[in-house]
Design a protein around this motif. Structure first.
Motif, PDB file in Angstrom:
ATOM      1  N   ALA A   1      17.061  30.621 -28.382  1.00 33.43           N
ATOM      2  CA  ALA A   1      18.198  31.523 -28.900  1.00 33.43           C
ATOM      3  C   ALA A   1      17.787  32.948 -28.791  1.00 33.43           C
ATOM      4  O   ALA A   1      16.632  33.250 -28.409  1.00 33.43           O
ATOM      5  N   ARG A   2      18.817  33.773 -28.844  1.00 34.85           N
ATOM      6  CA  ARG A   2      18.342  35.117 -28.777  1.00 34.85           C
ATOM      7  C   ARG A   2      19.121  35.950 -29.828  1.00 34.85           C
ATOM      8  O   ARG A   2      20.025  35.630 -30.445  1.00 34.85           O
ATOM      9  N   SER A   3      18.841  37.333 -29.864  1.00 32.06           N
ATOM     10  CA  SER A   3      19.390  38.069 -30.950  1.00 32.06           C
ATOM     11  C   SER A   3      19.422  37.542 -32.269  1.00 32.06           C
ATOM     12  O   SER A   3      18.610  37.201 -33.122  1.00 32.06           O
ATOM     13  N   SER A   4      20.726  37.377 -32.838  1.00 35.25           N
ATOM     14  CA  SER A   4      20.989  37.104 -34.203  1.00 35.25           C
ATOM     15  C   SER A   4      20.583  35.674 -34.330  1.00 35.25           C
ATOM     16  O   SER A   4      19.996  35.528 -35.680  1.00 35.25           O
ATOM     17  N   THR A   5      20.727  34.670 -33.628  1.00 36.87           N
ATOM     18  CA  THR A   5      20.640  33.499 -33.913  1.00 36.87           C
ATOM     19  C   THR A   5      18.973  33.272 -34.043  1.00 36.87           C
ATOM     20  O   THR A   5      18.214  32.558 -35.300  1.00 36.87           O
ATOM     21  N   LEU A   6      18.341  34.129 -33.246  1.00 36.90           N
ATOM     22  CA  LEU A   6      16.735  33.791 -33.483  1.00 36.90           C
ATOM     23  C   LEU A   6      16.400  34.604 -34.587  1.00 36.90           C
ATOM     24  O   LEU A   6      15.387  34.151 -35.550  1.00 36.90           O
ATOM     25  N   ALA A   7      17.098  35.671 -35.067  1.00 35.07           N
ATOM     26  CA  ALA A   7      16.631  36.557 -36.504  1.00 35.07           C
ATOM     27  C   ALA A   7      16.870  35.560 -37.523  1.00 35.07           C
ATOM     28  O   ALA A   7      15.933  35.235 -38.264  1.00 35.07           O
ATOM     29  N   TRP A   8      18.114  34.772 -37.457  1.00 36.50           N
ATOM     30  CA  TRP A   8      18.225  34.006 -38.417  1.00 36.50           C
ATOM     31  C   TRP A   8      17.273  32.643 -38.608  1.00 36.50           C
ATOM     32  O   TRP A   8      16.888  32.316 -39.744  1.00 36.50           O
ATOM     33  N   ARG A   9      16.766  32.144 -37.423  1.00 38.22           N
ATOM     34  CA  ARG A   9      16.086  31.022 -37.487  1.00 38.22           C
ATOM     35  C   ARG A   9      14.488  31.382 -37.818  1.00 38.22           C
ATOM     36  O   ARG A   9      14.038  31.001 -38.770  1.00 38.22           O
ATOM     37  N   ILE A  10      13.943  32.497 -37.299  1.00 40.41           N
ATOM     38  CA  ILE A  10      12.624  33.260 -38.076  1.00 40.41           C
ATOM     39  C   ILE A  10      12.819  33.351 -39.574  1.00 40.41           C
ATOM     40  O   ILE A  10      11.934  33.197 -40.124  1.00 40.41           O
ATOM     41  N   GLY A  11      13.936  33.997 -40.070  1.00 37.61           N
ATOM     42  CA  GLY A  11      14.086  34.234 -41.303  1.00 37.61           C
ATOM     43  C   GLY A  11      14.053  33.015 -42.172  1.00 37.61           C
ATOM     44  O   GLY A  11      13.346  33.036 -43.222  1.00 37.61           O
ATOM     45  N   LEU A  12      14.623  32.110 -41.808  1.00 35.55           N
ATOM     46  CA  LEU A  12      14.961  30.934 -42.559  1.00 35.55           C
ATOM     47  C   LEU A  12      13.515  30.162 -42.334  1.00 35.55           C
ATOM     48  O   LEU A  12      13.250  29.325 -43.369  1.00 35.55           O
ATOM     49  N   ALA A  13      12.934  30.438 -41.257  1.00 31.67           N
ATOM     50  CA  ALA A  13      11.570  29.385 -41.224  1.00 31.67           C
ATOM     51  C   ALA A  13      10.524  30.257 -42.100  1.00 31.67           C
ATOM     52  O   ALA A  13       9.769  29.356 -42.995  1.00 31.67           O
TER      53      ALA A  13
END
Length: 165
Positions: free
Chosen positions: A108-120
């Motif tokens: 994933a890139r951009s916002s999807t990656l940011a959401w994944r990192i934030g949720l993790a």
């Protein structure tokens, strides 16, 4: 003293309304029941209002329920078995492992990656808090403040992610 004059005392439960019906004689002496509804107290009305509101918005308040449950479970684990923190601590690596696996399977890139990192990061922080709270108690040191911050962040993220109806 004759039966007609003697007062009959009947014990009733506290808070019940008693309706005395004179004894019926003659052909129309069929039994009947009168139901008198009791007016609920102001406290019961307020609790009912709060309960109906919580039930109506139960999906929107899911993180709140889970965080309160985690707080209570951490308190019980601390009281019953403080060593359970040693069992819970390795679970904190689970969300980070999930992030690595998901990024490898579906990059994933951009916002999807940011959401994944934030949720993790949020899930890792919650697991670390649970382990520390089970070991030292949920109110020890800054753990209560950390629980509050995790709860506010999770509830805000839930409101952002969850589709409104």
């Amino acid at each position: 003293m004759p039966n007609r004059i003697r007062a009959r005392t009947v014990k009733t439960a506290a808070g019940t309304h008693t309706v005395r019906i004179p004894r019926q004689r003659g052909r129309r002496s069929d039994p009947f029941v009168i139901v008198v509804p009791e007016r609920p107290s102001l406290t019961r009305e307020a609790l009912g209002f709060i309960g109906r509101g919580l039930w109506t918005f139960r999906r929107a308040l899911a993180p709140t329920g889970l965080s309160v449950l985690a707080f209570l479970v951490a308190g019980l684990l601390h009281l019953i078995a403080w060593w359970s923190a040693l069992v819970i601590a390795p679970v904190a690596a689970g969300p980070l492992a999930w992030l690595l696996v998901m990024q490898r399977r579906r990059p994933a890139r951009s916002s999807t990656l940011a959401w994944r990192i934030g949720l993790a990061a949020l899930a890792t922080l919650a697991a670390v808090w649970l382990a520390l709270a089970a070991g030292f108690g949920p109110l020890a040191g800054p753990l209560a403040l950390l629980w509050l911050l995790i709860w506010i962040t999770a509830q805000t993220a839930w409101f952002t992610i969850r589709p409104s109806r």
